[in-house]
Design an enzyme around this catalytic site. Structure first.
Site, PDB file in Angstrom:
ATOM      1  N   ASP A   3      -4.808  67.327 -40.857  1.00 35.36           N
ATOM      2  CA  ASP A   3      -4.808  68.406 -41.845  1.00 35.36           C
ATOM      3  C   ASP A   3      -5.453  69.639 -41.218  1.00 35.36           C
ATOM      4  O   ASP A   3      -6.526  69.550 -40.608  1.00 35.36           O
ATOM      5  CB  ASP A   3      -5.577  67.978 -43.117  1.00 35.36           C
ATOM      6  CG  ASP A   3      -5.325  68.927 -44.279  1.00 35.36           C
ATOM      7  OD1 ASP A   3      -5.535  70.146 -44.111  1.00 35.36           O
ATOM      8  OD2 ASP A   3      -4.920  68.448 -45.347  1.00 35.36           O
ATOM      9  N   HIS A  50       2.622  62.944 -49.606  1.00 34.78           N
ATOM     10  CA  HIS A  50       1.709  62.706 -48.491  1.00 34.78           C
ATOM     11  C   HIS A  50       0.413  62.086 -48.984  1.00 34.78           C
ATOM     12  O   HIS A  50       0.005  62.303 -50.124  1.00 34.78           O
ATOM     13  CB  HIS A  50       1.413  63.990 -47.707  1.00 34.78           C
ATOM     14  CG  HIS A  50       0.920  65.127 -48.547  1.00 34.78           C
ATOM     15  ND1 HIS A  50       1.766  65.910 -49.318  1.00 34.78           N
ATOM     16  CD2 HIS A  50      -0.330  65.614 -48.764  1.00 34.78           C
ATOM     17  CE1 HIS A  50       1.066  66.827 -49.942  1.00 34.78           C
ATOM     18  NE2 HIS A  50      -0.221  66.670 -49.646  1.00 34.78           N
ATOM     19  N   HIS A  91      -3.653  61.808 -48.034  1.00 40.87           N
ATOM     20  CA  HIS A  91      -4.782  62.292 -47.241  1.00 40.87           C
ATOM     21  C   HIS A  91      -5.636  61.091 -46.844  1.00 40.87           C
ATOM     22  O   HIS A  91      -6.009  60.281 -47.710  1.00 40.87           O
ATOM     23  CB  HIS A  91      -5.684  63.216 -48.072  1.00 40.87           C
ATOM     24  CG  HIS A  91      -5.075  64.515 -48.478  1.00 40.87           C
ATOM     25  ND1 HIS A  91      -5.378  65.709 -47.845  1.00 40.87           N
ATOM     26  CD2 HIS A  91      -4.199  64.825 -49.461  1.00 40.87           C
ATOM     27  CE1 HIS A  91      -4.710  66.693 -48.443  1.00 40.87           C
ATOM     28  NE2 HIS A  91      -3.993  66.190 -49.422  1.00 40.87           N
TER      29      HIS A  91
HETATM   30  P1  AMP Z   1      -1.883  69.025 -51.293  1.00 36.68           P
HETATM   31  O1  AMP Z   1      -0.384  69.234 -51.389  1.00 36.68           O
HETATM   32  O2  AMP Z   1      -2.611  69.535 -52.484  1.00 36.68           O
HETATM   33  O3  AMP Z   1      -2.194  67.574 -50.985  1.00 36.68           O
HETATM   34  O4  AMP Z   1      -2.403  69.884 -50.065  1.00 36.68           O
HETATM   35  C1  AMP Z   1      -1.628  70.022 -48.879  1.00 36.68           C
HETATM   36  C2  AMP Z   1      -2.475  69.836 -47.656  1.00 36.68           C
HETATM   37  O5  AMP Z   1      -1.660  70.101 -46.527  1.00 36.68           O
HETATM   38  C3  AMP Z   1      -3.705  70.751 -47.572  1.00 36.68           C
HETATM   39  O6  AMP Z   1      -4.868  69.973 -47.342  1.00 36.68           O
HETATM   40  C4  AMP Z   1      -3.369  71.663 -46.381  1.00 36.68           C
HETATM   41  O7  AMP Z   1      -4.520  72.001 -45.627  1.00 36.68           O
HETATM   42  C5  AMP Z   1      -2.408  70.817 -45.585  1.00 36.68           C
HETATM   43  N1  AMP Z   1      -1.492  71.612 -44.783  1.00 36.68           N
HETATM   44  C6  AMP Z   1      -0.675  72.604 -45.238  1.00 36.68           C
HETATM   45  N2  AMP Z   1       0.038  73.106 -44.211  1.00 36.68           N
HETATM   46  C7  AMP Z   1      -0.329  72.427 -43.100  1.00 36.68           C
HETATM   47  C8  AMP Z   1       0.037  72.495 -41.731  1.00 36.68           C
HETATM   48  N3  AMP Z   1       0.957  73.381 -41.288  1.00 36.68           N
HETATM   49  N4  AMP Z   1      -0.556  71.655 -40.858  1.00 36.68           N
HETATM   50  C9  AMP Z   1      -1.479  70.762 -41.290  1.00 36.68           C
HETATM   51  N5  AMP Z   1      -1.873  70.645 -42.576  1.00 36.68           N
HETATM   52  C10 AMP Z   1      -1.312  71.467 -43.468  1.00 36.68           C
END
Ligand code: AMP
Length: 128
Positions: A29, A93, A95
């Site tokens: 992330d 996804h 975490h």
């Molecule tokens: P959520 O959809 O609320 O679970 O959050 C999306 C997660 O994806 C967040 O923690 C972002 O930091 C992460 N994120 C978004 N774009 C990218 C990227 N290009 N590379 C890595 N992580 C990402």
């Protein structure tokens, strides 16, 4: 239009890759709560995780389990938290977050600012 995670999987957008097989992909992330904070995604594009078919959901968790073991060893944390939000990116996804206390998985906390070298080194360790 492809999601940002599909574009990462396709190699169109760079990432710090942690693991991949034919159906799943894992990468760091970019706004981590802790060093080793990893996202596990299915290669198929589904927004809501519970819309995945049963087998894909089960296999995704097994894939995540293998990565969690590596994160735990790397971080020397008590546990690896499994969190599903999906509020920001419409591509299912999980975490995986190194955790020693409840506070470690508070998404309202300020995220870590890591250098590209730090991200690359973490990914290297988790790829071992
Ligand atoms: P959520 O959809 O609320 O679970 O959050 C999306 C997660 O994806 C967040 O923690 C972002 O930091 C992460 N994120 C978004 N774009 C990218 C990227 N290009 N590379 C890595 N992580 C990402």
């Amino acid at each position: 239009m492809a999601t940002i995670f599909s574009r990462i999987i396709a190699g169109e957008i760079p990432c710090y890759k942690v693991a991949e097989n034919d159906r799943f992909f894992a990468f760091l992330d970019i706004n981590p709560l802790a060093k080793g904070h990893t996202l596990v995604v299915p290669k198929c594009e589904t927004d809501y995780i519970f819309d995945l078919d049963d087998q894909t959901l089960a296999d995704m968790m097994v894939f995540a389990k293998q990565i969690a073991a590596k994160i735990k060893e790397f971080s020397q944390c008590n546990r690896v938290a499994v969190v599903v939000l999906g509020l920001e990116v419409p591509h299912a996804h999980i975490h995986l977050i190194p955790m020693n206390s409840e506070n470690d998985v508070d998404f309202r906390k300020e995220k870590l600012k890591l250098t590209p070298e730090e991200f690359a080194n973490i990914a290297l360790e988790l790829n071992k």
